[in-house]
Scaffold this motif. Structure first.
Motif, short mmCIF file in Angstrom:
data_model
loop_
_atom_site.label_atom_id
_atom_site.label_comp_id
_atom_site.label_asym_id
_atom_site.label_seq_id
_atom_site.Cartn_x
_atom_site.Cartn_y
_atom_site.Cartn_z
N THR A 75 0.84 -1.20 0.00
CA THR A 75 0.00 0.00 0.00
C THR A 75 0.87 1.25 0.00
OG1 THR A 75 -1.86 1.10 1.10
CG2 THR A 75 -0.17 0.20 2.51
N TYR B 88 -5.54 9.46 0.29
CA TYR B 88 -5.87 8.18 -0.33
C TYR B 88 -4.82 7.12 0.00
CZ TYR B 88 -9.17 10.94 -3.01
OH TYR B 88 -10.21 11.77 -3.36
N TYR C 143 -3.67 3.57 -1.79
CA TYR C 143 -3.82 2.63 -2.90
C TYR C 143 -3.25 1.29 -2.44
CZ TYR C 143 -4.95 6.36 -6.27
OH TYR C 143 -5.55 7.39 -6.95
N MET D 14 -6.40 -3.24 -8.21
CA MET D 14 -5.80 -2.32 -7.27
C MET D 14 -6.93 -1.55 -6.59
SD MET D 14 -3.48 1.08 -7.66
CE MET D 14 -4.99 2.09 -7.66
N LYS D 15 -6.93 -1.54 -5.26
CA LYS D 15 -8.01 -0.92 -4.50
C LYS D 15 -7.68 0.54 -4.19
CE LYS D 15 -10.26 -4.82 -4.24
NZ LYS D 15 -11.52 -5.02 -4.96
N VAL D 16 -8.70 1.39 -4.24
CA VAL D 16 -8.56 2.82 -3.94
C VAL D 16 -9.39 3.14 -2.70
CG1 VAL D 16 -8.88 5.18 -4.77
CG2 VAL D 16 -8.22 3.36 -6.38
N SER E 8 -11.91 0.46 -7.79
CA SER E 8 -10.98 -0.66 -7.99
C SER E 8 -10.55 -0.64 -9.45
CB SER E 8 -11.65 -2.00 -7.66
OG SER E 8 -12.00 -2.07 -6.30
N VAL F 74 2.95 -0.73 -5.03
CA VAL F 74 2.28 0.51 -5.40
C VAL F 74 3.17 1.66 -4.93
CG1 VAL F 74 0.22 1.93 -5.18
CG2 VAL F 74 0.02 -0.57 -5.07
N GLY G 288 0.93 7.66 -10.50
CA GLY G 288 1.07 6.44 -9.72
C GLY G 288 1.69 5.34 -10.56
#
Length: 647
Positions: free
Chosen positions: A305, A316, A318, A327-329, A343, A354, A363
């Motif tokens: 993360t 945020y 990630y 990939m989760k936000v 996502s 990440v 990113g």
């Protein structure tokens, strides 16, 4: 039976002639038999292994054999040529249709070819001095398990005991001979008159108020009639157990793991011995660790993360995924109530790493296991950080997959750890829509397995698993390196291998080793009994890192690290949870047993992909909060609450 290379060809041919494969029916299985079953090779020597196909052989069967080495003691080519790299016992397999046939390879220990010896400091009559010794093989590596022998040309002037300490008997000169097998070295020694009339054991600080983990330096001084002192290099000891004292540059470095009263003794000759008492109290901390919030994921496992403030002013996190393609936000503006906002789906079996550019507009996520077999990295446009969009991909020279990256924001560069070649691939991302490779760096050892790289204050620290840590000048300028063209500074190899990641803090480099169980199945969900530890290197001399301390939580596995400006180390310690460690002052010895831990939180949840089993990934500090991910349960947020230390 062990075969030497000179005998192998004729012996193998005779064995085949005498005991050739029996006639088999078409229904019987086809398998490979590697030969010889056991082999002895000296370091640097090579040998051609063979694999005979047994059963109902097909014309193309031999070409299906794949060779691989089970460890880094040897290398083996696709053609079966094995080369001995270092002493020990290794195994090589001929893999055929999913079944291995093993060859056991013994590499004998190399004898000492060269000895280096010097007397550390002056030698006085009636006093001892340390003899620094090193033995090296013909290949330049340190020889192991060496027994030295000593002789003096004039024992009336000086002798050497079995522990390698020089004792001066009378003023004069003599030559000391050090030998190990056929290797010898000679040291000229001058014994000086001893001006000391009295001796005193002095400490670097008040030893009546130490805490566990505090390091105190002792010196034994001989004083003449005017009060002037001469420093001696004594033999050190401490009683009772629960503390240690190590000789370093003539000093005795004392540190206690348990509270109590200890007696430190320095012996510098038959009639020279002094003892002092040291009182040690339990270590106390001024902070406690508490949980703030979490974002639980129950349908899949999580990866790395990274937390940042978006261009919209909100915060945020990630989160990558492990054996999953999303990939989760998370919006973590309120860290007590994380909100999943999006996502991002990628073609991957694993989104391991990440990272966010310091400008917070770009990113980068790493990709492994793409269905197209073109992995590489993916660039994200963070104009709308709650819903990032794919800006570009880079796969051209990193198709084998990238495990970890590091972004050098000021240089607009990315250091990528390429799985396929285990090289650091340096990418220019000044135009992130069209990234391009500009350079590569890799060491020249015959085996390499690059896992991670970080860049701090102009130095890159590359974790090469069993090859250890490689330290590069990546812009510091001390060894002619730049960020675009790094140069080797030094290397440090752990005796236990599995070098996974490193983190620099002050004069220390913290190096984490990750050990997964040999029977672990990454596709199976369940508790993982990982192991691991953190080794602490003193980097005062960048050319010569020295291990001084270690940290290991019993029966748990170390992973990623972070530190802050208040001398705290944050460790994702897998099933032992998130751990926070006091790393203030001088570090020496066993940090866990010294009570340097400030706090710990188990990041486990009954709703996790594996219920109630922590696998804490790492830690990142952001706006006074500690963010981490858990392999089994997703995002976790904690904080340190500072408290007043009450006497």
């Amino acid at each position: 039976m062990s075969l030497r290379p000179a005998l192998l060809a004729s012996t193998f041919a005779a064995c085949v002639a005498i005991s050739g494969p029996p006639a088999l029916t078409a229904q019987e299985r086809v398998y490979a038999v590697a030969s010889p079953a056991e082999l002895e090779l000296e370091v640097g020597m090579s040998f051609q292994l063979r694999a005979a196909i047994q059963g109902t052989a097909e014309e193309a069967a031999a070409s299906e054999v794949r060779w691989f080495a089970a460890d880094d003691g040897v290398t083996v080519t696709a053609e079966g040529i094995v080369t001995a790299v270092r002493p020990g016992e290794s195994r090589v397999a001929a893999m055929f249709r999913g079944e291995p046939s093993w060859v056991r390879i013994i590499v004998p220990r190399l004898e000492a070819d060269r000895i280096e010896a010097r007397v550390a400091g002056p030698v006085y009559a009636g006093a001892t001095a340390a003899l620094d010794l090193g033995a090296y093989t013909a290949l330049g590596a340190a020889a192991e398990d060496i027994e030295f022998e000593f002789a003096s040309a004039d024992p009336a002037v000086a002798t050497v005991d079995d522990a390698g300490r020089v004792l001066g008997h009378a003023p004069g000169q003599t030559a000391l001979t050090v030998s190990a097998g056929a290797a010898t070295a000679e040291v000229e020694v001058t014994v000086r008159p001893n001006p000391a009339e009295d001796y005193e054991l002095v400490a670097s600080e008040d030893v009546s108020s130490l805490s566990t983990g505090d390091v105190a330096a002792f010196r034994l001084l001989g004083r003449d009639g005017t009060g002037e002192g001469i420093a001696l290099a004594p033999l050190w000891s401490v009683t009772p157990s629960g503390a240690s004292v190590e000789p370093v540059d003539g000093r005795g470095l004392f540190v206690a793991e348990e509270p109590g009263t200890y007696h430190v003794t320095a012996i510098a000759g038959p009639a020279i011995a002094r003892t002092v008492s040291v009182r040690v109290e339990p270590r106390r901390h001024t902070a406690r660790l508490e949980l703030v919030g979490s974002g639980i994921t129950s349908t899949h496992r999580a990866g790395d993360t990274w937390v940042f403030e978006g261009v919209d002013g909100r915060d945020y996190a990630y989160l990558g995924t492990f054996y999953h393609d999303w990939m989760k936000v998370w919006d973590v503006t309120d860290p007590a109530q994380p909100v999943l906002t999006d996502s991002i789906q990628l073609d991957a079996r694993r989104i391991n790493d990440v990272k966010i550019h310091p400008n917070n507009r770009l990113g980068i996520v790493t990709r492994e296991g793409a269905s197209s077999r073109r992995n590489g990295i993916v660039f994200l446009d963070l104009s709308n950080p709650a819903h990032p969009e794919i800006l570009s991909e880079y796969t051209d020279t990193v198709t084998g997959g990238v495990h970890n990256v590091w972004i050098l924001g000021d240089e607009d560069l990315v250091y990528a750890c390429h799985n396929g070649t285990s090289e650091i691939v340096i990418l220019d991302i000044s135009d992130p829509a069209n990234p391009r490779e500009i350079n590569r760096w890799v060491h020249d050892e015959p085996i390499r397995s690059l896992h991670d790289v970080i860049v701090q204050d102009g130095y890159a620290y590359a974790s090469f698993w069993n090859e250890g840590i490689y330290i590069l000048d990546a812009g510091a300028g001390t060894h002619g390196g730049t960020a675009r063209d790094p140069k080797l500074v030094s290397r440090w190899v752990s005796g236990q291998g599995n070098t996974h990641v490193a983190w620099r803090h002050g004069k220390y480099l913290f190096v984490a080793a990750e050990i997964y169980p040999s029977d672990w199945d990454p596709n199976a969900l369940g508790p993982i009994e990982a192991r691991g530890f953190v080794e602490v290197l003193d980097m005062t001399d960048m050319d010569d890192p020295v291990k001084v301390a270690h940290y290991a939580v019993p029966e748990a596995g170390a992973h990623n690290l972070w530190s802050d400006d208040r001398d705290r180390l944050y460790v994702g310690y897998y099933q032992a949870g998130l751990r926070v460690l006091d790393i203030s002052g001088e570090l020496r010895g066993d940090l866990y047993r010294q009570g340097r831990e400030i706090g710990a939180i188990k990041t486990s949840s009954p709703e996790g992909a594996v219920p109630n089993w922590s696998m804490t990934w790492g830690a990142q500090l952001f706006k006074g909060r500690i963010f981490t991910s858990d392999l089994h349960s997703g995002l976790w947020i904690a904080r340190l609450v500072e408290e007043e230390l009450v006497p």
